[in-house]
Design a protein around this motif. Structure first.
Motif, PDB file in Angstrom:
ATOM      1  N   HIS A 211       0.316  38.694  23.343  1.00  0.00           N
ATOM      2  CA  HIS A 211       1.546  39.032  22.601  1.00  0.00           C
ATOM      3  C   HIS A 211       2.294  37.761  22.202  1.00  0.00           C
ATOM      4  CE1 HIS A 211       1.964  43.303  22.314  1.00  0.00           C
ATOM      5  NE2 HIS A 211       2.019  43.546  23.611  1.00  0.00           N
TER       6      HIS A 211
ATOM      7  N   ASP B 284       7.240  44.820  26.531  1.00  0.00           N
ATOM      8  CA  ASP B 284       6.643  46.083  26.107  1.00  0.00           C
ATOM      9  C   ASP B 284       6.689  47.083  27.253  1.00  0.00           C
ATOM     10  OD1 ASP B 284       4.634  45.310  27.844  1.00  0.00           O
ATOM     11  OD2 ASP B 284       3.056  45.187  26.325  1.00  0.00           O
TER      12      ASP B 284
ATOM     13  N   ASP C 276       1.185  46.500  19.958  1.00  0.00           N
ATOM     14  CA  ASP C 276      -0.146  46.191  20.472  1.00  0.00           C
ATOM     15  C   ASP C 276      -1.185  45.941  19.380  1.00  0.00           C
ATOM     16  OD1 ASP C 276       0.732  46.122  23.006  1.00  0.00           O
ATOM     17  OD2 ASP C 276      -0.070  48.064  23.610  1.00  0.00           O
TER      18      ASP C 276
HETATM   19 FE   LIG Z   1       1.713  45.431  24.767  1.00  0.00          FE
END
Ligand SMILES: [Fe+2]
Length: 604
Positions: A135, A154, A350
């Protein structure tokens, strides 16, 4: 004989997880990136993104056997001790982890099977990049900043929910993390479920709803989630079930939309009252709960941003992870934060992991210099004029009576702007599909932002969304300060800014009830055709702003011309502009009545 210097090809794959995607980096530059859902037409599709991989390989002119590195954004060995301790408490979790590990261990075999080749022909070196590292890499390594603070937040990935780092040139130094079960993403999803929205990705709805409420329950929410020190936050775990029953965030079948298990506890219902069941009326209490959960999230994030700025001594911040899609929080916190520049990659969630994993290999594993900035989102498939002609021919052959004209660019822009100024709803299909969940002028449905009734018309005729969800504006980058209180670029619709009070009545359709709008600033350099359309609309109306919503109707955003034509046919869209073609429907009785109605209202 000319010897072609060999290229370094890195393929990033987000697989076996919601928002599966692929991205390809050749000699340090991104060539293509696309979510599998755009190609297989299953919203948030999980599984192996075979179509997306094929598309990326085609763009690079390479075969799978020619790829040098394959990067997957999951590392089963990361935080193994924490995972094992949790697994000992919860055998179901252990089984689930074992299943995930087996899947990832089999990725090479799955690829060989999907591409019908012997497994030994895949000569690429495989890399497992930890989820949040991917990420962080997905935003920092493609940002315009030489150095920056970097933050990922997240629901959960590799047993962490948040990680931060300092980016310095081609290196990223991790600085800290928050582990499961404490998670801002889980917090938001659990409360989204409590308010009665259970589908994967429904968090946007609650963010829109928050503007209609007052943070009446903020004190309670400060017990549900709170910052308890610099760069640290905790959940009140008694309000949740994921720590005791596992986070059942899975999909029942491969290549299907993910299904979420219940994440909030009975204790939450005891404190806030019974959860709203899907389909029950939305009451003011629900709006106030949404406002309270948003306010508590903003408090925690604001503290985190402040502490991160202090720790890193940076003026730039890069954001990623699903929480980075909270444009309301991004806009508000940005205003009060020490950061002067904030970058959010268009696929911050994602899906973006495929880009992140590929760039993590490029810089952190291979030590290559940085030479790429993602300053637009057009990384998906595009279609040639013959493709479009063929699709229109088939469409016409099926008996549709829309008029079709083939025009030059000047006429295309002037005619489209005129249709928009006349209140028509226009499908706009141009160039490469956007990367990420937002339509940004490649696959958009456009409308006149000056008409207060336009939001209802769009909902009634095409989008069929909850009435409390706002639509977003696109604006000429140069005009941002004329309409908004903040001018920092927002090219990917990841910030909501205050519309200037005197302009709220000028662009009422995309101005939310709280006076904000999730804007897209459009640059002449990176999105020239869409920029010209905004300018043409501005020349005709004095307002260089368009209402811009995604080109779809309860489906993934359209990708192919055939899908755009199908959506055009199915819905009450008036005009479709595809390449240089303008398709115009004959006005329906409904749209004629609507126009007469609106004229009558305006005359009053
Ligand atoms: Fe994630």
């Amino acid at each position: 004989m000319v010897v072609r210097p060999s290229k370094m090809i890195i393929l990033g794959i987000n697989a076996y997880h919601a928002n599966s995607s692929a991205a390809i980096v050749v000699d340090g530059r991104l060539l293509a990136a696309v979510e599998e859902e755009r190609l297989n037409r299953v919203k948030y599709a999980a599984g192996l993104p075979a179509r997306a991989i094929q598309y990326c390989l085609d763009q690079a002119g390479a075969k799978l056997s020619e790829v040098d590195h394959i990067a997957v954004p999951r590392n089963p060995w990361a935080r193994l001790g924490t995972k094992l301790r949790f697994a000992m408490r919860m055998p179901r979790f252990a089984l689930d982890r074992a299943r995930v590990m087996r899947r990832f261990a089999g990725v090479k075999a799955d690829l060989a099977s999907a591409f019908e080749m012997p497994v030994e022909n895949i000569r690429a070196q495989f890399h497992r990049i930890e989820h949040h590292t991917a990420h962080l890499a997905s935003t920092y390594f493609v940002s315009p900043f030489e150095n920056s603070a970097v933050l990922s937040a997240d629901g959960l990935g590799d047993f962490a929910s948040c990680m931060w780092a300092l980016g310095e040139g081609p290196k990223m130094h991790p600085l800290g993390e928050v582990r499961f079960p404490h998670s801002l993403g889980m917090y938001y999803t659990a409360l989204t479920q409590y308010i009665g929205f259970w589908k994967f990705g429904d968090e946007y709805k609650v963010m829109g709803l928050a503007a209609y409420g007052e943070p009446e329950f903020l004190e309670e929410f400060r017990r549900i989630v709170h910052a308890d020190g610099p760069l640290s936050f905790h959940l009140g775990l008694e309000y949740f079930t994921h720590q005791s029953q596992g986070a059942d965030m899975s999909w029942r079948e491969a290549n299907r939309t993910p299904v979420l298990g219940r994440l909030f506890s009975q204790y939450l219902e005891k404190r806030l009252g019974p959860a709203r069941k899907e389909g029950e009326p939305l009451e003011q209490r629900h709006r106030n709960i949404a406002a309270s959960m948003q306010a508590a999230l903003e408090e925690v994030l604001a503290a985190h941003w402040r502490a991160l700025a202090k720790k890193t001594n940076q003026k730039s911040l890069c954001l990623a992870g699903g929480v980075a899609f909270n444009c309301l929080a991004n806009g508000k916190i940005f205003d009060r934060s020490p950061f002067e520049r904030v970058y959010v990659q268009p696929a911050a969630g994602d899906a973006g992991l495929s880009v992140g994993a590929a760039f993590a290999v490029n810089h952190q594993v291979l030590g290559r210099p940085r030479e790429f900035v993602m300053d637009h989102a057009a990384w998906g498939p595009e279609f040639s004029r013959p493709d479009i002609v063929q699709a229109i021919d088939t469409f016409h052959g099926q008996g549709d009576d829309a008029s079709i004209t083939d025009v030059d660019e000047k006429t295309l822009l002037e005619t489209t702007a005129k249709h928009l100024a006349n209140g028509k709803i226009v499908g706009w299909f141009q160039g490469r599909v956007e990367w990420g969940p937002r339509a940004l002028g490649q696959r958009s449905i456009l409308a006149d932002p000056r008409r207060p009734e336009m939001k209802d018309i769009l909902n009634r005729r095409i989008k069929h969304r909850e009435i409390f969800r706002p639509f977003a504006p696109s604006i000429l980058e140069e005009a941002t300060g004329e309409f908004f209180e903040k001018t920092h670029p927002s090219p990917f619709m990841t910030f909501a800014y205050n519309v200037r009070p005197e302009k709220r009545s000028v662009i009422p359709a995309p101005t939310h009830v709280d006076g904000t709008a999730r804007l897209q600033t459009v640059s002449r350099k990176t999105n020239p055709l869409y920029w010209k359309l905004l300018r043409a609309f501005g020349d005709q109306t004095g307002v260089p702003v368009l209402l811009n919503t995604s080109f779809n109707d309860n489906e993934p955003i359209v990708c192919r011309p055939e899908e755009a034509l199908d959506c055009f046919r199915r819905t009450q869209m008036d005009v479709l502009v595809m390449g240089n073609f303008i398709l115009e429907k004959k006005p329906t009785t409904a749209s004629q009545e609507e126009s007469a109605d609106n004229l009558a209202k305006r005359a009053k």
